[in-house]
Design a protein around this motif. Sequence first.
Motif, PDB file in Angstrom:
ATOM      1  N   ALA A   1       0.827  -1.210   0.000  1.00 58.50           N
ATOM      2  CA  ALA A   1       0.000   0.000   0.000  1.00 58.50           C
ATOM      3  C   ALA A   1       0.859   1.256   0.000  1.00 58.50           C
ATOM      4  N   ALA A   2       2.017   1.206   0.684  1.00 56.85           N
ATOM      5  CA  ALA A   2       2.916   2.361   0.714  1.00 56.85           C
ATOM      6  C   ALA A   2       3.504   2.625  -0.662  1.00 56.85           C
ATOM      7  N   ARG A   3       3.845   1.549  -1.389  1.00 53.81           N
ATOM      8  CA  ARG A   3       4.408   1.722  -2.731  1.00 53.81           C
ATOM      9  C   ARG A   3       3.393   2.281  -3.709  1.00 53.81           C
ATOM     10  N   TRP A   4       2.148   1.843  -3.604  1.00 56.52           N
ATOM     11  CA  TRP A   4       1.124   2.257  -4.560  1.00 56.52           C
ATOM     12  C   TRP A   4       0.378   3.515  -4.126  1.00 56.52           C
ATOM     13  N   GLY A   5       0.405   3.818  -2.824  1.00 54.99           N
ATOM     14  CA  GLY A   5      -0.395   4.940  -2.342  1.00 54.99           C
ATOM     15  C   GLY A   5      -1.877   4.652  -2.469  1.00 54.99           C
TER      16      GLY A   5
ATOM     17  N   SER B   1      16.094  -2.052 -10.652  1.00 58.85           N
ATOM     18  CA  SER B   1      15.383  -1.105  -9.795  1.00 58.85           C
ATOM     19  C   SER B   1      15.327   0.242 -10.499  1.00 58.85           C
ATOM     20  N   THR B   2      14.153   0.860 -10.514  1.00 55.37           N
ATOM     21  CA  THR B   2      14.043   2.201 -11.084  1.00 55.37           C
ATOM     22  C   THR B   2      12.826   2.898 -10.499  1.00 55.37           C
TER      23      THR B   2
ATOM     24  N   ILE C   1      13.419 -11.323 -16.086  1.00 58.91           N
ATOM     25  CA  ILE C   1      13.494  -9.930 -15.660  1.00 58.91           C
ATOM     26  C   ILE C   1      12.672  -9.719 -14.394  1.00 58.91           C
ATOM     27  N   ARG C   2      13.282  -9.140 -13.383  1.00 58.99           N
ATOM     28  CA  ARG C   2      12.586  -8.756 -12.146  1.00 58.99           C
ATOM     29  C   ARG C   2      12.696  -7.234 -12.016  1.00 58.99           C
ATOM     30  N   LEU C   3      11.584  -6.541 -12.200  1.00 56.45           N
ATOM     31  CA  LEU C   3      11.588  -5.078 -12.209  1.00 56.45           C
ATOM     32  C   LEU C   3      10.934  -4.550 -10.942  1.00 56.45           C
ATOM     33  N   ASP C   4      11.687  -3.776 -10.181  1.00 59.01           N
ATOM     34  CA  ASP C   4      11.178  -3.151  -8.961  1.00 59.01           C
ATOM     35  C   ASP C   4      11.087  -1.647  -9.198  1.00 59.01           C
TER      36      ASP C   4
ATOM     37  N   SER D   1      19.628  -7.202  -3.490  1.00 61.08           N
ATOM     38  CA  SER D   1      18.237  -7.278  -3.928  1.00 61.08           C
ATOM     39  C   SER D   1      18.083  -6.763  -5.351  1.00 61.08           C
ATOM     40  N   SER D   2      19.055  -5.974  -5.845  1.00 62.25           N
ATOM     41  CA  SER D   2      19.036  -5.450  -7.210  1.00 62.25           C
ATOM     42  C   SER D   2      20.408  -5.625  -7.840  1.00 62.25           C
ATOM     43  N   ASP D   3      20.410  -5.860  -9.144  1.00 57.61           N
ATOM     44  CA  ASP D   3      21.669  -5.931  -9.884  1.00 57.61           C
ATOM     45  C   ASP D   3      22.051  -4.555 -10.418  1.00 57.61           C
TER      46      ASP D   3
END
Length: 300
Positions: free
Chosen positions: A16-20, A98-99, A124-127, A139-141
């Motif tokens: 919820a914090a990430r999406w607001g 990560s972006t 692909i794992r996109l955060d 946790s990220s490359d």
Amino acid sequence: MKPLRTLSGLLDFDCAARWGSFKLAAQELHKTPAAISQQVKQLEENLGFSLFIRHARHVTLTAKGQELAVLVARMLAELRAKIGALQGGDEESVLRISTTHSFAIKWLVPRMHRFTKLYPELDIRLDSNDAPVDLEDDSSDVAVRYGPVGDGDPALLFRERLIAVYSPDLLAPGQAELTLADLPNFPLLYENSTESWLQLLNENKALKGKYDFSRGYSHWGVLAQAAVAGQGIALVAYGIAFQDILKGSLRQINCRSAPFGSGYRFLVNRSKENMPKVQRFRAWLVAEMNEMQRALDQIG
């Protein structure tokens, strides 16, 4: 001090914090918005302080909620990375990127199929997260981050430029384009502050005028979508508007740009920078950015 006796609700809180939004968090976690809301409420009761301010259509973090969100996001990322390692996954076949939210939605995701077509063997794992990323926690490359940039920075991918854009829906019947003279007739949309608009108007000797700065947005991506929806004329980063301009969803007002010192940098986990997956992604990213730069150079 009230001890925390359960970790229940932390995953719901992080989402919820990430999406607001409880609604969007529910979609990601395959729950109902009511279930997310109840979990967060119980977590707040256990903690003894509020995490969110509830609005009609969204939620915003409180000051304490923001601090906890950063901590929880980092710990969950470390936990997921460690579980992945314990599960014995092939490190070379998984690329963790990560972006920021806006860059992911408006630039990277729409063209990511080009990269996966070249390297279909990569998972692909996109955060997408606007919080600072710690590349040393595994946790990220790699990370693509937006912020101030300087000449000679080896991490620099693309120096941004702010452009004024609008939806073709704003054109009156028979009108070919909007110009600077049309700005007083529409709301001027901006990200966080009107300062950049004022700089652009000053650069074009157009400060004298009555302008409607009534609509501000917290993210470039949301700002660009508001422009696509015809809510006004937006001053937005070129990279964020690029795909919409190519599709014809947005058009650019022909005028001088104001000086701007921000752009995108490519950051990499130092222990992985020589891995083929990282080098391939970097090379592809640079090529895509160079193509966008050539398009930008053509407009002056």
